[in-house]
Design a protein around this motif. Structure first.
Motif, PDB file in Angstrom:
ATOM      1  N   THR A 126     -11.084 -16.869  -6.396  1.00  0.00           N
ATOM      2  CA  THR A 126     -10.659 -16.180  -7.071  1.00  0.00           C
ATOM      3  C   THR A 126      -9.800 -15.308  -6.334  1.00  0.00           C
ATOM      4  OG1 THR A 126     -12.971 -16.111  -8.083  1.00  0.00           O
ATOM      5  CG2 THR A 126     -12.386 -14.067  -7.394  1.00  0.00           C
ATOM      6  N   THR A 127      -9.736 -15.148  -4.895  1.00  0.00           N
ATOM      7  CA  THR A 127      -7.938 -13.944  -4.497  1.00  0.00           C
ATOM      8  C   THR A 127      -7.035 -14.582  -5.059  1.00  0.00           C
ATOM      9  OG1 THR A 127      -8.183 -15.809  -3.003  1.00  0.00           O
ATOM     10  CG2 THR A 127      -9.956 -13.481  -2.706  1.00  0.00           C
ATOM     11  N   GLU A 128      -6.760 -15.633  -5.054  1.00  0.00           N
ATOM     12  CA  GLU A 128      -5.660 -16.352  -5.387  1.00  0.00           C
ATOM     13  C   GLU A 128      -5.381 -16.198  -7.331  1.00  0.00           C
ATOM     14  OE1 GLU A 128      -2.761 -20.836  -5.470  1.00  0.00           O
ATOM     15  OE2 GLU A 128      -5.192 -20.673  -5.062  1.00  0.00           O
ATOM     16  N   GLU A 129      -6.653 -16.120  -8.101  1.00  0.00           N
ATOM     17  CA  GLU A 129      -6.642 -15.866  -9.767  1.00  0.00           C
ATOM     18  C   GLU A 129      -6.109 -14.444  -9.420  1.00  0.00           C
ATOM     19  OE1 GLU A 129     -10.198 -17.468 -10.613  1.00  0.00           O
ATOM     20  OE2 GLU A 129      -9.431 -19.177 -11.284  1.00  0.00           O
ATOM     21  N   LYS A 130      -7.233 -13.291  -9.247  1.00  0.00           N
ATOM     22  CA  LYS A 130      -6.339 -11.588  -9.095  1.00  0.00           C
ATOM     23  C   LYS A 130      -4.559 -12.214  -8.162  1.00  0.00           C
ATOM     24  CE  LYS A 130     -10.845 -11.056  -8.890  1.00  0.00           C
ATOM     25  NZ  LYS A 130     -12.433  -9.507  -8.411  1.00  0.00           N
ATOM     26  N   PHE A 131      -4.199 -12.255  -7.794  1.00  0.00           N
ATOM     27  CA  PHE A 131      -2.984 -12.045  -7.121  1.00  0.00           C
ATOM     28  C   PHE A 131      -2.277 -12.809  -8.026  1.00  0.00           C
ATOM     29  CE2 PHE A 131       0.481 -15.208  -5.314  1.00  0.00           C
ATOM     30  CZ  PHE A 131       1.925 -13.897  -5.798  1.00  0.00           C
ATOM     31  N   THR A 132      -2.715 -13.919  -8.435  1.00  0.00           N
ATOM     32  CA  THR A 132      -1.554 -14.246 -10.148  1.00  0.00           C
ATOM     33  C   THR A 132      -1.798 -13.299 -11.129  1.00  0.00           C
ATOM     34  OG1 THR A 132      -2.276 -16.611  -9.308  1.00  0.00           O
ATOM     35  CG2 THR A 132      -1.212 -15.977 -11.509  1.00  0.00           C
ATOM     36  N   LEU A 133      -3.137 -12.551 -11.448  1.00  0.00           N
ATOM     37  CA  LEU A 133      -2.626 -11.644 -12.271  1.00  0.00           C
ATOM     38  C   LEU A 133      -1.713 -10.223 -12.295  1.00  0.00           C
ATOM     39  CD1 LEU A 133      -6.151 -11.908 -13.677  1.00  0.00           C
ATOM     40  CD2 LEU A 133      -4.738 -12.424 -15.257  1.00  0.00           C
ATOM     41  N   LEU A 134      -2.164 -10.661 -10.707  1.00  0.00           N
ATOM     42  CA  LEU A 134      -1.634  -8.927 -10.843  1.00  0.00           C
ATOM     43  C   LEU A 134       0.474  -9.425 -10.307  1.00  0.00           C
ATOM     44  CD1 LEU A 134      -3.993  -7.053  -8.958  1.00  0.00           C
ATOM     45  CD2 LEU A 134      -3.152  -6.542 -10.803  1.00  0.00           C
ATOM     46  N   LYS A 135       0.209 -10.817  -9.905  1.00  0.00           N
ATOM     47  CA  LYS A 135       2.512 -10.538  -9.882  1.00  0.00           C
ATOM     48  C   LYS A 135       3.271 -10.200 -10.496  1.00  0.00           C
ATOM     49  CE  LYS A 135       4.575 -14.606  -7.731  1.00  0.00           C
ATOM     50  NZ  LYS A 135       4.622 -16.446  -7.906  1.00  0.00           N
ATOM     51  N   PRO A 136       2.881 -10.385 -11.861  1.00  0.00           N
ATOM     52  CA  PRO A 136       3.689  -9.854 -12.932  1.00  0.00           C
ATOM     53  C   PRO A 136       3.947  -7.856 -12.406  1.00  0.00           C
ATOM     54  CG  PRO A 136       2.801 -10.958 -13.913  1.00  0.00           C
ATOM     55  CD  PRO A 136       2.572 -11.307 -13.128  1.00  0.00           C
ATOM     56  N   LEU A 137       2.848  -7.474 -11.760  1.00  0.00           N
ATOM     57  CA  LEU A 137       2.631  -5.621 -11.618  1.00  0.00           C
ATOM     58  C   LEU A 137       3.526  -5.915 -10.640  1.00  0.00           C
ATOM     59  CD1 LEU A 137       1.977  -3.317 -12.194  1.00  0.00           C
ATOM     60  CD2 LEU A 137       0.063  -3.338 -10.931  1.00  0.00           C
ATOM     61  N   LEU A 138       3.268  -6.499  -9.220  1.00  0.00           N
ATOM     62  CA  LEU A 138       3.494  -6.748  -8.191  1.00  0.00           C
ATOM     63  C   LEU A 138       5.441  -6.427  -8.198  1.00  0.00           C
ATOM     64  CD1 LEU A 138       4.292  -6.267  -4.583  1.00  0.00           C
ATOM     65  CD2 LEU A 138       3.356  -8.774  -5.304  1.00  0.00           C
ATOM     66  N   GLU A 139       5.719  -7.656  -9.198  1.00  0.00           N
ATOM     67  CA  GLU A 139       7.938  -7.667  -9.302  1.00  0.00           C
ATOM     68  C   GLU A 139       8.162  -6.426 -10.319  1.00  0.00           C
ATOM     69  OE1 GLU A 139       6.853 -11.343 -11.581  1.00  0.00           O
ATOM     70  OE2 GLU A 139       7.364 -13.012  -9.863  1.00  0.00           O
ATOM     71  N   GLU A 140       7.387  -6.144 -10.896  1.00  0.00           N
ATOM     72  CA  GLU A 140       7.526  -4.909 -11.968  1.00  0.00           C
ATOM     73  C   GLU A 140       7.871  -3.870 -10.654  1.00  0.00           C
ATOM     74  OE1 GLU A 140       5.786  -1.490 -14.519  1.00  0.00           O
ATOM     75  OE2 GLU A 140       5.441  -3.832 -15.573  1.00  0.00           O
ATOM     76  N   ARG A 141       6.987  -3.210  -9.412  1.00  0.00           N
ATOM     77  CA  ARG A 141       7.109  -2.707  -8.881  1.00  0.00           C
ATOM     78  C   ARG A 141       7.741  -2.720  -7.746  1.00  0.00           C
ATOM     79  NH1 ARG A 141       1.859   0.219  -8.365  1.00  0.00           N
ATOM     80  NH2 ARG A 141       1.345   1.438 -10.230  1.00  0.00           N
ATOM     81  N   LEU A 142       8.016  -3.410  -7.357  1.00  0.00           N
ATOM     82  CA  LEU A 142       9.552  -3.896  -6.321  1.00  0.00           C
ATOM     83  C   LEU A 142      10.707  -3.689  -7.278  1.00  0.00           C
ATOM     84  CD1 LEU A 142       8.685  -7.614  -5.016  1.00  0.00           C
ATOM     85  CD2 LEU A 142       8.717  -5.417  -4.010  1.00  0.00           C
ATOM     86  N   TYR A 143      11.193  -3.943  -8.742  1.00  0.00           N
ATOM     87  CA  TYR A 143      12.525  -3.096  -9.411  1.00  0.00           C
ATOM     88  C   TYR A 143      12.532  -2.433  -9.702  1.00  0.00           C
ATOM     89  CZ  TYR A 143      13.157  -8.242  -9.995  1.00  0.00           C
ATOM     90  OH  TYR A 143      13.007  -9.666  -9.880  1.00  0.00           O
ATOM     91  N   GLU A 144      11.011  -1.299 -10.383  1.00  0.00           N
ATOM     92  CA  GLU A 144      10.759   0.169  -9.911  1.00  0.00           C
ATOM     93  C   GLU A 144      11.570   0.863  -8.496  1.00  0.00           C
ATOM     94  OE1 GLU A 144       7.748   1.412 -10.753  1.00  0.00           O
ATOM     95  OE2 GLU A 144       7.469   0.224 -12.951  1.00  0.00           O
ATOM     96  N   PHE A 145      11.074   0.239  -7.610  1.00  0.00           N
ATOM     97  CA  PHE A 145      11.604   0.641  -6.510  1.00  0.00           C
ATOM     98  C   PHE A 145      13.153   0.361  -5.995  1.00  0.00           C
ATOM     99  CE2 PHE A 145      11.701   0.328  -1.676  1.00  0.00           C
ATOM    100  CZ  PHE A 145      10.998   1.280  -1.285  1.00  0.00           C
ATOM    101  N   ARG A 194       0.518  -1.183  -0.060  1.00  0.00           N
ATOM    102  CA  ARG A 194      -0.138   0.110  -0.114  1.00  0.00           C
ATOM    103  C   ARG A 194       1.086   1.296  -0.179  1.00  0.00           C
ATOM    104  NH1 ARG A 194      -2.745  -3.515   3.916  1.00  0.00           N
ATOM    105  NH2 ARG A 194      -4.807  -3.275   2.441  1.00  0.00           N
ATOM    106  N   THR A 195       2.232   1.547   0.936  1.00  0.00           N
ATOM    107  CA  THR A 195       2.782   2.138   0.723  1.00  0.00           C
ATOM    108  C   THR A 195       3.979   3.297   0.156  1.00  0.00           C
ATOM    109  OG1 THR A 195       4.084   1.817   2.971  1.00  0.00           O
ATOM    110  CG2 THR A 195       2.006   2.364   3.915  1.00  0.00           C
ATOM    111  N   LYS A 196       4.550   1.744   0.233  1.00  0.00           N
ATOM    112  CA  LYS A 196       5.567   1.683  -1.276  1.00  0.00           C
ATOM    113  C   LYS A 196       5.537   1.533  -2.645  1.00  0.00           C
ATOM    114  CE  LYS A 196       8.445   2.438   2.520  1.00  0.00           C
ATOM    115  NZ  LYS A 196       8.593   4.308   2.903  1.00  0.00           N
ATOM    116  N   LYS A 235      15.264  -0.142  -8.005  1.00  0.00           N
ATOM    117  CA  LYS A 235      15.733   1.224  -8.751  1.00  0.00           C
ATOM    118  C   LYS A 235      15.845   2.365  -8.943  1.00  0.00           C
ATOM    119  CE  LYS A 235      15.557   2.412 -13.490  1.00  0.00           C
ATOM    120  NZ  LYS A 235      14.942   2.506 -15.138  1.00  0.00           N
ATOM    121  N   ASN A 236      14.748   2.603  -8.039  1.00  0.00           N
ATOM    122  CA  ASN A 236      14.576   4.207  -7.753  1.00  0.00           C
ATOM    123  C   ASN A 236      15.440   4.391  -6.037  1.00  0.00           C
ATOM    124  OD1 ASN A 236      13.151   5.075  -9.721  1.00  0.00           O
ATOM    125  ND2 ASN A 236      11.126   4.831  -9.018  1.00  0.00           N
ATOM    126  N   ASN A 237      15.294   3.592  -5.454  1.00  0.00           N
ATOM    127  CA  ASN A 237      15.963   3.460  -4.168  1.00  0.00           C
ATOM    128  C   ASN A 237      17.743   3.248  -4.169  1.00  0.00           C
ATOM    129  OD1 ASN A 237      13.983   5.239  -2.374  1.00  0.00           O
ATOM    130  ND2 ASN A 237      12.891   3.140  -3.658  1.00  0.00           N
TER     131      ASN A 237
END
Length: 106
Positions: free
Chosen positions: A78-97, A28-30, A99-101
């Motif tokens: 359904t919650t697991e499927e939604k997690f699976t769909l958003l997992k690549p975005l989570l990984e992308e945001r982690l790498y961006e974080f 949520r925060t980072k 990179k930016n820090n």
């Protein structure tokens, strides 16, 4: 990232009990992923309700029964499927974080 490694090593359900409060707070925060944090918390809540329902004793058969029922629950699926769909975005945001820090990492 450590939480994702744990989820990959164990499974989605087990990861829901591995420092999830800390993980969802960071989402949520980072990482600006509140919806993903909500899905994970909902999945944990569903899981807790199944284990509480079948926890009449510490019998392994009750745990197995709860797990089998949980795996068939549409809301949990359904919650697991939604997690699976958003997992690549989570990984992308982690790498961006990172990179930016990068200067903050040893």
């Amino acid at each position: 990232m450590e939480w994702l490694y744990f989820e990959n090593w164990e499974n989605f359900e087990s990861a829901l009990f591995n420092h999830l409060d800390m993980v969802t707070e960071q989402m949520r925060t980072k990482l600006n992923l509140p919806q993903l944090a909500d899905y994970l918390e909902k999945a944990r809540s569903i899981t807790n309700s199944f284990y509480e329902k079948y926890e009449t004793s510490k019998d392994h058969n009750n745990y197995t029964k709860a797990t089998n029922k949980l795996r068939k629950n549409k809301e949990f699926i359904t919650t697991e499927e939604k997690f699976t769909l958003l997992k690549p975005l989570l990984e992308e945001r982690l790498y961006e974080f990172v990179k930016n820090n990068i200067e903050k990492f040893p």
